[in-house]
Design a protein around this motif. Structure first.
Motif, PDB file in Angstrom:
ATOM      1  N   THR A   1       0.772  -1.295   0.109  1.00  0.00           N
ATOM      2  CA  THR A   1      -0.155  -0.030   0.117  1.00  0.00           C
ATOM      3  C   THR A   1       0.856   1.334  -0.076  1.00  0.00           C
ATOM      4  O   THR A   1       0.707   2.084  -0.738  1.00  0.00           O
ATOM      5  CB  THR A   1      -0.739   0.267   1.192  1.00  0.00           C
ATOM      6  OG1 THR A   1      -0.161  -0.193   2.337  1.00  0.00           O
ATOM      7  CG2 THR A   1      -1.948  -1.243   1.057  1.00  0.00           C
ATOM      8  N   GLN A   2       1.952   1.344   0.781  1.00  0.00           N
ATOM      9  CA  GLN A   2       2.954   2.279   0.640  1.00  0.00           C
ATOM     10  C   GLN A   2       3.413   2.537  -0.953  1.00  0.00           C
ATOM     11  O   GLN A   2       3.590   3.749  -1.028  1.00  0.00           O
ATOM     12  CB  GLN A   2       4.096   2.161   1.776  1.00  0.00           C
ATOM     13  CG  GLN A   2       3.691   2.400   3.187  1.00  0.00           C
ATOM     14  CD  GLN A   2       4.726   2.090   4.129  1.00  0.00           C
ATOM     15  OE1 GLN A   2       5.728   1.527   3.740  1.00  0.00           O
ATOM     16  NE2 GLN A   2       4.256   2.338   5.248  1.00  0.00           N
ATOM     17  N   LYS A   3       3.821   1.450  -1.282  1.00  0.00           N
ATOM     18  CA  LYS A   3       4.498   1.478  -2.652  1.00  0.00           C
ATOM     19  C   LYS A   3       3.242   2.045  -3.587  1.00  0.00           C
ATOM     20  O   LYS A   3       3.688   2.824  -4.620  1.00  0.00           O
ATOM     21  CB  LYS A   3       4.995   0.053  -3.130  1.00  0.00           C
ATOM     22  CG  LYS A   3       6.337  -0.086  -2.576  1.00  0.00           C
ATOM     23  CD  LYS A   3       7.014  -1.343  -3.165  1.00  0.00           C
ATOM     24  CE  LYS A   3       8.267  -1.681  -2.417  1.00  0.00           C
ATOM     25  NZ  LYS A   3       8.721  -2.721  -2.848  1.00  0.00           N
TER      26      LYS A   3
ATOM     27  N   LYS B   1       0.918   4.043  -2.800  1.00  0.00           N
ATOM     28  CA  LYS B   1       0.734   5.586  -2.582  1.00  0.00           C
ATOM     29  C   LYS B   1       1.952   6.348  -3.322  1.00  0.00           C
ATOM     30  O   LYS B   1       1.557   7.374  -3.834  1.00  0.00           O
ATOM     31  CB  LYS B   1       0.731   5.996  -1.164  1.00  0.00           C
ATOM     32  CG  LYS B   1      -0.592   5.491  -0.399  1.00  0.00           C
ATOM     33  CD  LYS B   1      -0.411   5.736   1.085  1.00  0.00           C
ATOM     34  CE  LYS B   1      -1.683   5.104   1.853  1.00  0.00           C
ATOM     35  NZ  LYS B   1      -1.473   5.348   3.282  1.00  0.00           N
ATOM     36  N   GLU B   2       3.103   5.655  -3.422  1.00  0.00           N
ATOM     37  CA  GLU B   2       4.304   6.541  -3.986  1.00  0.00           C
ATOM     38  C   GLU B   2       3.898   6.555  -5.424  1.00  0.00           C
ATOM     39  O   GLU B   2       4.204   7.403  -6.175  1.00  0.00           O
ATOM     40  CB  GLU B   2       5.452   5.807  -3.585  1.00  0.00           C
ATOM     41  CG  GLU B   2       5.858   5.997  -2.230  1.00  0.00           C
ATOM     42  CD  GLU B   2       7.127   5.254  -1.762  1.00  0.00           C
ATOM     43  OE1 GLU B   2       7.711   4.792  -2.705  1.00  0.00           O
ATOM     44  OE2 GLU B   2       7.291   5.067  -0.578  1.00  0.00           O
TER      45      GLU B   2
END
Length: 103
Positions: A24-26, A28-29
């Motif tokens: 999920t962080q990737k 978002k990026e």
């Protein structure tokens, strides 16, 4: 044995959870980069439209200038025949030994 299976299941749940958080962080990026790229694309598109407008205006100005030049050329008399007449006159009537006219 049940405890061991629970530990293994807990370990896999932990690994799966961390993988989900990382993904999920990737994402978002990635979404952030996509938005930045879309903004850059919009800026470039605006610039290209401006350049296209300037190009069309320049083409119009060039065409108008070409028309003016063509019109001016039609209004100017041809001097080729007059040059021939003066050369013939100089050949006929100039005294020998006299320096030639500088043109």
């Amino acid at each position: 044995m049940k405890k061991f299976l629970k530990w293994i299941l807990g370990f896999f749940a932990l690994v799966g959870g961390t993988a989900a958080i990382i993904s999920t962080q990737k994402k978002k990026e990635h979404d952030k980069k996509v938005k930045e790229n879309e903004e850059k694309i919009k800026k470039v598109q605006v610039k290209t439209t401006q350049v296209q407008q300037q190009k069309s205006e320049t083409k119009k100005a060039i065409n108008q200038q070409k028309k003016k030049v063509a019109k001016a050329k039609t209004q100017v008399k041809n001097t080729g025949n007059a040059k021939k007449v003066t050369q013939n006159f100089e050949k006929k009537y100039r005294k020998p030994g006299r320096p030639k006219k500088q043109s």
